[in-house]
Design an enzyme around this catalytic site. Structure first.
Site, PDB file in Angstrom:
ATOM      1  N   GLU A   1       0.843  -1.200   0.000  1.00  0.00           N
ATOM      2  CA  GLU A   1       0.000   0.000   0.000  1.00  0.00           C
ATOM      3  C   GLU A   1       0.874   1.244   0.000  1.00  0.00           C
ATOM      4  OE1 GLU A   1      -2.856  -0.076   3.164  1.00  0.00           O
ATOM      5  OE2 GLU A   1      -3.800  -1.925   2.486  1.00  0.00           O
TER       6      GLU A   1
ATOM      7  N   HIS B   1      -8.202   1.178   1.568  1.00  0.00           N
ATOM      8  CA  HIS B   1      -8.023   1.098   3.023  1.00  0.00           C
ATOM      9  C   HIS B   1      -8.936   2.102   3.742  1.00  0.00           C
ATOM     10  CE1 HIS B   1      -4.930  -0.434   6.137  1.00  0.00           C
ATOM     11  NE2 HIS B   1      -6.089  -0.230   6.711  1.00  0.00           N
TER      12      HIS B   1
END
Length: 531
Positions: A263, A281
């Site tokens: 990420e 997220h």
């Protein structure tokens, strides 16, 4: 001089004002967390660092933080903080363990609905002027089996909401007792059973060595055809490449992912696949959750910097300044006792008994018990702390008891931890010597006197001649240096144990060579943080 706090990620103005109202000089630079060089350049000027997930409190940054006393993470995950490095520097790491639980659980449910009814693709098609009603045939959630991997705080909320939706919920969680599962209205199962039966699978476990890749290629092959998988917990719990292949083959009908192995996720094997819903997220991204954790971390950090109060600390117990000198070494002892049992126990824990003998009985046993529980849970839940551990144990329905008694043996005071599972009882006792270091003094009722080191190996075996030589030779040939070697047995030819303190972790190949000896019943490598 007022303590100084740097806020290097986005926090609400209300949270920033809490620092000011409580006498803290706050420097609000919400974009600084992304500039590692600039952050490292100025971090030495601050007593506290308040962050979310963008700031990476690495060992390098912590080394530059010469005046830092506390790091406050607005949220539960502390993956972006090097906790061992912070601990070595005497920096307290705080989090807000329960501030975004409802929000994350709701996001998992939302993704489940989105995948069940193909909502994002249907929306895109309709807004493009198409009317592909027959293309987007979905499935009902009512009556389906939901498999929940991890039935702790967030997973427990998901279970409750799913039951309200008319789903049959089955749960896999090593710490979930049968009694607690019954109270929750869920069916406790083993992982393979969950994989075979679930129509939907949702993950709610932390990232640890035991959970990494828990849904890999082999596990996915065991799932029910047409299963839909939701992950709002941590990237890396699911093998994204293996899942992509399972979706392409038609075995897995869809997936909803909020977290990814890397990420920010600019690419993933899952991107572009049919009926895969991906979000960046967003599990904790609601106005309520962001505000709650921001306010909480500001309050906690201010209380510590101004008053010396400690709460929700990952690496420090909640104790008063007066207690600290006496209690600190026993806190460490309690933690390693719990960590020992937590690392050697794999089945669900039903009962925990902690005995405080002699001098320990008059100490702050609440803090000691919290330390035992944190050590016990940490092998499964890496970011557990002394505040959240008792709550987690209670939620899982584990019976916890404390026993205090006057001095009964040669030691001025010691702690004994006994844990009962479905099929066995484990017991370990320890004390603190005059050097302030923890010592193991009894395991399985067998007396010994063992130093506690960062890397250890625990062996149970039948008491037969030659075991010392075999173990020593095997480790020696592998280049493993033994700092301390303690033995014990209940009787001649009966049960025996060996506890080795080694200089470095022992490889799996070497452990397997030891396991090849028919007299050895169990070998467990152990890791403790005692520096």
């Amino acid at each position: 001089m007022a303590p100084r706090v740097l806020v290097s990620d986005e926090l609400s103005e209300t949270a920033v004002q809490i620092f000011r109202d409580r006498g803290v000089d706050v420097d609000f630079q919400p974009k600084l967390g992304k500039d590692k060089e600039k952050l490292a350049e100025i971090i030495g000027n601050y007593d506290g660092l308040a962050i979310r997930s963008a700031t990476k409190a690495t060992e390098k940054l912590i080394a530059a933080a010469t005046n830092l006393k506390v790091i406050g993470r607005a949220g539960i995950g502390v993956d972006n903080v090097d906790i061992p490095a912070a601990s070595r520097r005497g920096i307290i790491v705080m989090n807000t363990p329960f501030g975004n639980s409802i929000t994350t659980a709701e996001h998992a449910i939302a993704l489940m609905f989105a995948v069940a009814r193909q909502l994002p693709a249907a929306d895109t098609s309709t807004q493009a002027g198409k009317w592909e009603k027959s293309k987007f045939m979905g499935v009902e959630i009512t009556g389906k089996v939901l498999g929940v991997i991890g039935a702790g705080n967030i997973g427990g909320i998901v279970c409750k909401k799913a039951i309200g939706l008319g789903m049959h919920v089955i749960a896999y969680d090593p710490f979930l007792s049968a009694e607690r599962a019954q109270e929750m209205g869920v069916e406790k199962v083993e992982l393979d059973d969950l994989l075979a039966r679930a129509d939907f699978i949702t993950l709610h476990v932390p990232m640890t060595d035991k959970t990494r890749g828990i849904l890999g290629k082999e596990a996915l092959a065991k799932t029910k055809k047409g299963v839909r998988i939701i992950n709002c917990a941590r990237g890396g719990l699911v093998d994204e490449a293996a899942l992509a292949e399972a979706i392409k083959s038609g075995h897995v009908a869809g997936a909803g992912f909020d977290v990814f192995e890397v990420e920010p996720a600019t690419e993933s094997p899952l991107f572009g696949l049919p009926n895969v819903v991906c979000t960046p997220h967003l599990g904790a991204s609601t106005t309520e959750a962001q505000e709650n954790v921001a306010l909480q971390v500001a309050e906690q950090m201010s209380d510590y910097l101004v008053k010396g109060a400690v709460s929700n600390a990952i690496n420090m117990p909640s104790i008063t300044a007066e207690e600290a000198p006496i209690l600190k070494p026993f806190i460490r002892l309690a933690d390693v006792l719990g960590a020992f049992v937590g690392q050697v126990t794999e089945s669900a824990i039903k009962e925990i008994e902690i005995l405080y003998d002699g001098a320990t009985a008059s100490m702050n046993t609440k803090a000691l018990t919290s330390a035992v529980l944190a050590g016990l849970i940490r092998p499964q839940v890496a970011d557990v702390n002394m505040v959240s551990a008792p709550v987690m144990i209670k939620e899982k329905g584990v019976i916890l008891s404390e026993v205090k008694r006057d001095k009964s043996g040669v030691f001025d005071g010691y702690i004994r931890l006994t844990v009962k599972t479905e099929n066995q009882t484990r017991s370990i006792a320890g004390t603190v010597f005059s050097d302030g270091k923890p010592r193991f003094i009894q395991i399985k009722g067998i007396n010994l006197d063992a130093d506690v080191g960062n890397h250890m190996v625990y062996i149970t075996n039948t008491d037969v001649p030659g075991m010392i030589g075999f173990i020593g030779t095997t480790l020696g040939e592998a280049g493993v240096n033994i700092a301390n070697f303690q033995l014990g047995r209940d009787k001649q030819g009966g049960d025996a144990i060996a506890l080795l303190y080694v200089d470095a972790a022992v490889s799996e190949d070497v452990l397997n060579k030891l396991r090849a000896n028919p007299a050895i019943r169990q070998i467990k490598p152990l890791v403790f943080n005692v520096d």
